[in-house]
Structure formats: structure tokens, C-alpha cells
Design an enzyme around this catalytic site. Structure first.
Site, PDB file in Angstrom:
ATOM      1  N   HIS A  94      35.210  61.389 -16.708  1.00 17.42           N
ATOM      2  CA  HIS A  94      33.985  61.955 -16.161  1.00 17.42           C
ATOM      3  C   HIS A  94      33.341  62.882 -17.192  1.00 17.42           C
ATOM      4  O   HIS A  94      34.034  63.556 -17.955  1.00 17.42           O
ATOM      5  CB  HIS A  94      34.275  62.716 -14.865  1.00 17.42           C
ATOM      6  CG  HIS A  94      33.040  63.089 -14.104  1.00 17.42           C
ATOM      7  ND1 HIS A  94      32.272  64.173 -14.445  1.00 17.42           N
ATOM      8  CD2 HIS A  94      32.435  62.515 -13.033  1.00 17.42           C
ATOM      9  CE1 HIS A  94      31.249  64.257 -13.611  1.00 17.42           C
ATOM     10  NE2 HIS A  94      31.325  63.263 -12.743  1.00 17.42           N
ATOM     11  N   GLU A 166      27.340  56.843 -15.302  1.00 19.44           N
ATOM     12  CA  GLU A 166      26.906  58.126 -14.770  1.00 19.44           C
ATOM     13  C   GLU A 166      26.137  58.876 -15.856  1.00 19.44           C
ATOM     14  O   GLU A 166      26.717  59.655 -16.613  1.00 19.44           O
ATOM     15  CB  GLU A 166      28.104  58.955 -14.314  1.00 19.44           C
ATOM     16  CG  GLU A 166      28.843  58.375 -13.128  1.00 19.44           C
ATOM     17  CD  GLU A 166      29.534  59.444 -12.323  1.00 19.44           C
ATOM     18  OE1 GLU A 166      29.368  59.457 -11.100  1.00 19.44           O
ATOM     19  OE2 GLU A 166      30.230  60.277 -12.921  1.00 19.44           O
TER      20      GLU A 166
END
Length: 253
Positions: A94, A166
Site C-alpha cells: 500500500h 490505487e
């Protein structure tokens, strides 16, 4: 590619009591057809959420784990521990891990290897910064991150990996959601990069300020294989709402 995937990572949110309430509500609710639901609670709630969602068909995963089997890694958890808690999914790479904890592409690759070795499905996040986008490097950045994450995997191993696009500029409270027009070419480039590397076209989810207002438009983009939702799914009702909207949009075509 199987069912459309919709899920959420809770980040550093929800106490054990809150996690129980969420899992119980999700287990009791009617879930939309054609959707593969998943939740990624904090490590403190992982075992309990697994227990409460057992038999529901909802996948449960962890938000991060170390590549080492064991050792002097204070504060970390291993892939063995994640699997031992009953999880089947592991989020890796992430942008917050990369930015705040210094994780590199090599670290992500090590973690993907360890996750595969322990029978977990890696959910690998890739994404460009606002500067990358402004300078026209979004495609190259995402293709590179995807290739490096999956380098060294066999065809069969690569087939177990999920990716999540993302864009860093779309994440968080001040994030600006990517439009379908933003997401489409990047998803296509990620798929192409992995296909060229390992001969597998991976499922690529979109994440970054997904909400009830944009979920339907994103869900019908052919290159988008799922939605990785943030704060809009930090309640069970929120997750189910977005999953239902996605299912309805895809059914309409």
C-alpha cells in the site's frame, strides 16, 4: 476472471468490539450475487473476524505482514501468523506503507514470494503519485511496480495474485477519485505488463476514494475487476451498499 471483487481495508480503525459488530452485521446480511466480498481488519481483530465470518463466503485478510518466517522483527507479524489466524488474503505494498515505512519494490516482491509460499492470496497495491501523473509517468510507474512485485513467480504462482491500482493522489480524505477514463488505460497497462512478464493477465481492482457516487461507473469498466474501498466501506452497510451498486451496474451492462 471469476466474480467481481469488492472489499475494504480498515487501516488503523475499529476496536475489537467494533470489528465484532461489523462482522456480525456482514454475516447476517443478504449479499449481492456475483460479488466476491473481502475485509481486511487490523491484526488485533483478525482471528475474531475470521471466526464470525466463517462459512459466509466473505474472505478475510491482513493489511500487511513481514517476509521473514520468524525472528527479531519487533512489532511485525509473519505470513505464518496471518495464515494461522485463518486469513486467506494479504494486502501488500500500500502507498502508505511505501511512503511512511520506507517499503521498496524489493520489499514488496519478498512479501509476495512469502505470501505465496504460505498459501495466501497477495493483494498488491500499485499507484502513481500526483507528480508521476503530472509528468506523464503514470503508465510506466504502475507497470514497473507490478512487474517488480511479481518478478520471479511461476505462471501458476502469478495466477494467484490480485493487484489493486490505487493512485496516490486519489487516496485519503483529500483524495480526488479517478474517473473511469483515468483508470481504464492504467488497468490495461498493468495487465499487459504482467502478461508480458509471467504469461498471466491478473485481476486488477480499482481503489482510491471509491464511494456510492462513482462505484457504478467504475464497476462497468471492462478492465476493472473489482473495487478496493476505503472509508466508504468502514461500516458493513457501506460495504454492502457499494457491492450492491456494483452488482446492479454490471448486471445492466
Amino acid at each position: 476472471m471469476g466474480k467481481f471483487r469488492v472489499g475494504t481495508g480498515w487501516k488503523m480503525n475499529h476496536t475489537l468490539a467494533m470489528a465484532r459488530d461489523y462482522a456480525q452485521a456482514l454475516a447476517a446480511a443478504e449479499r449481492p450475487e456475483g460479488i466476491d466480498l473481502f475485509v481486511l481488519p487490523p491484526a488485533t481483530a483478525l482471528t475474531e473476524v475470521v471466526r464470525l465470518l466463517e462459512g459466509s463466503g466473505v474472505r478475510v485478510g491482513a493489511q500487511n505482514a513481514h517476509w521473514a518466517e520468524k525472528g527479531a522483527w519487533t512489532g511485525e507479524i509473519s505470513m505464518t501468523m496471518v495464515a494461522d489466524a485463518g486469513a486467506t488474503l494479504i494486502e501488500l505494498g500500500h502507498s502508505e506503507r511505501r511512503a511512511h515505512f520506507g517499503e521498496t519494490d524489493l520489499d514488496v516482491n519478498r512479501k509476495v514470494r512469502a505470501a505465496i509460499d504460505h498459501g495466501l492470496i497477495p493483494l498488491v497495491c500499485v499507484g502513481e503519485t500526483g507528480d508521476d501523473k503530472r509528468l506523464g509517468a503514470a503508465i510506466e510507474t504502475n507497470a514497473r511496480q507490478a512487474r517488480m512485485a511479481m518478478a520471479g513467480l511461476s505462471h501458476a504462482e502469478a495466477a494467484k495474485v490480485w493487484l489493486a491500482y490505487e493512485p496516490v493522489w486519489a487516496i485519503g480524505e483529500g483524495g480526488i477519485p479517478a474517473t473511469p477514463e483515468d483508470a481504464k488505460p492504467v488497468h490495461a497497462a498493468i495487465k499487459r505488463a504482467v502478461l508480458d512478464l509471467v504469461g498471466v493477465e491478473p485481476p486488477v481492482l480499482y481503489g482510491g476514494s471509491v464511494n456510492p457516487q462513482n462505484a457504478e461507473a467504475l464497476a462497468v469498466v471492462p478492465e476493472v475487476d473489482g473495487l478496493f474501498v476505503g472509508r466508504s466501506a468502514w461500516t458493513a452497510q457501506g460495504l454492502l451498499q457499494i457491492a450492491t451498486l456494483a452488482a446492479q451496474a454490471r448486471k445492466r451492462g
